[in-house]
Design an enzyme around this catalytic site. Sequence first.
Site, PDB file in Angstrom:
ATOM      1  N   ASP A  73      -0.298  -1.361   2.150  1.00  0.00           N
ATOM      2  CA  ASP A  73      -0.146  -2.790   2.386  1.00  0.00           C
ATOM      3  C   ASP A  73       0.632  -3.110   3.662  1.00  0.00           C
ATOM      4  O   ASP A  73       0.177  -3.894   4.494  1.00  0.00           O
ATOM      5  CB  ASP A  73       0.543  -3.430   1.174  1.00  0.00           C
ATOM      6  CG  ASP A  73       0.810  -4.911   1.376  1.00  0.00           C
ATOM      7  OD1 ASP A  73      -0.091  -5.706   1.109  1.00  0.00           O
ATOM      8  OD2 ASP A  73       1.922  -5.270   1.837  1.00  0.00           O
TER       9      ASP A  73
ATOM     10  N   ALA B  61      -1.739  -7.902   1.391  1.00  0.00           N
ATOM     11  CA  ALA B  61      -2.992  -7.251   1.794  1.00  0.00           C
ATOM     12  C   ALA B  61      -3.654  -6.575   0.602  1.00  0.00           C
ATOM     13  O   ALA B  61      -4.872  -6.662   0.409  1.00  0.00           O
ATOM     14  CB  ALA B  61      -2.731  -6.238   2.911  1.00  0.00           C
ATOM     15  N   ASP B  62      -2.852  -5.894  -0.210  1.00  0.00           N
ATOM     16  CA  ASP B  62      -3.381  -5.276  -1.430  1.00  0.00           C
ATOM     17  C   ASP B  62      -3.989  -6.325  -2.360  1.00  0.00           C
ATOM     18  O   ASP B  62      -5.114  -6.164  -2.859  1.00  0.00           O
ATOM     19  CB  ASP B  62      -2.260  -4.562  -2.190  1.00  0.00           C
ATOM     20  CG  ASP B  62      -1.952  -3.182  -1.641  1.00  0.00           C
ATOM     21  OD1 ASP B  62      -2.848  -2.560  -1.044  1.00  0.00           O
ATOM     22  OD2 ASP B  62      -0.818  -2.722  -1.810  1.00  0.00           O
ATOM     23  N   LEU B  63      -3.228  -7.369  -2.620  1.00  0.00           N
ATOM     24  CA  LEU B  63      -3.657  -8.360  -3.601  1.00  0.00           C
ATOM     25  C   LEU B  63      -4.897  -9.116  -3.135  1.00  0.00           C
ATOM     26  O   LEU B  63      -5.836  -9.335  -3.910  1.00  0.00           O
ATOM     27  CB  LEU B  63      -2.523  -9.332  -3.890  1.00  0.00           C
ATOM     28  CG  LEU B  63      -1.250  -8.714  -4.486  1.00  0.00           C
ATOM     29  CD1 LEU B  63      -0.173  -9.774  -4.676  1.00  0.00           C
ATOM     30  CD2 LEU B  63      -1.547  -8.021  -5.809  1.00  0.00           C
TER      31      LEU B  63
ATOM     32  N   GLY C  81      -7.960  -6.936  -3.374  1.00  0.00           N
ATOM     33  CA  GLY C  81      -8.417  -6.836  -4.753  1.00  0.00           C
ATOM     34  C   GLY C  81      -9.171  -8.067  -5.211  1.00  0.00           C
ATOM     35  O   GLY C  81     -10.220  -7.970  -5.865  1.00  0.00           O
TER      36      GLY C  81
END
Length: 395
Positions: free
Chosen positions: A140, A168-170, A173
């Site tokens: 991230d 960035a991860d969220l 997803g």
Amino acid sequence: MPDQNLSLPLSKYTVLDLTRARAGPTAVRQMADWGARVIRIEAIDSAVNSLGFDRDGYDFQNLHRNKRSITLNLKDKRGRKILGALVEKADVLVENFRPDVKKRLQIDHESLREFNPKLIYASISGFGQSGPYSNRPGLDQIAQGLGGLMSITGAPGQGPMRVGIPIADLSAGIFCSLGIVLALLQREDTGEGRWVHTSLLESQIAMLDFQAARWLVDGEVPSRVGNDHPTIMPAGVFDTSDGQINIQVSGSKMWQSLCNVLGQPDLAERSEFSTEQQRNLNRSQLKQQIEQLTCRFTTAELIGLLNDAGVPSGPVNNIEQTFDDPQVKDLDMVTAVDHARLGGLDQIRSPINLSGLRKSDNVAAPELGADTDSILTELGMSAEDIQALHEQGVV
């Protein structure tokens, strides 16, 4: 009232979860929360997840609710054969291996499509499925920096600064789960599966939104402005007599209302503040002027006055205060799960609201391999064959 007889929207779909870390599990959780039959495929020695968090901890439990777990040794051809059998019966597979790793394990899109041409194969990577960075490990904060977000986050002269959540991860997803639903909808017409893929970097750039548009359209490189809005003023955090308050003003009418509440109606007519352009040009001076006035009020008092006047405002809460807020309580954002060993756990519910439908029977994250035998039995394997697979380290 929710209709308890209605099936959840994704209940007819089976999803294979080959994800690790955070972005992939976040994508799968969106589907699991709305009824998808998720089978999480884990390595035999996955006592902790790939971020080093114990599976009994808050993070693993938060990411992996409403799933079943099977352990498979994908380095063994017998393990890959079992995966192929699962793929034949699945609608979706989600993975976030680096491109070179999944090809080496023969679990890439082309390899698994041979088992099921209707499969929606979804991938999340750090930087994309091609290009000079495609095989780099991506996390991230690396994406936040590469994707420009850290350059516009933080106080002037004090950056760069990462955002306080793994954005960035969220976002990767969530974008991935949206892509999966799009592919499932199109499959209803074509009968064909799709390869859905996004990356932390692509999602991070998309989340730049109007800040990216400033560069693409006007050629303007945004800079850090701290808690102030980048293009609107006054909009930011202001001191009060007992803390801070968020205020965001947009347009001349709201600007006049703010000045009226602060007891300085003539401030709105001063030449250096009379237009939005002038307020933006003179933002430092304007902030100082406003803060001299907001400091005369308590936070609660000023929030009440401003909202009554139609000026958006609110407190700057910590996490505990957020969950104690009456509006948050009314939204009922906390959902409970019951873990057989850990007991009752509170978690954040899905923020999506569908009229007449509400998921209330969340299941805690599974123990490692808890459903291995039952899943293999569903594939038609005998108890003797399953025991042999255990003994040989395949499952």
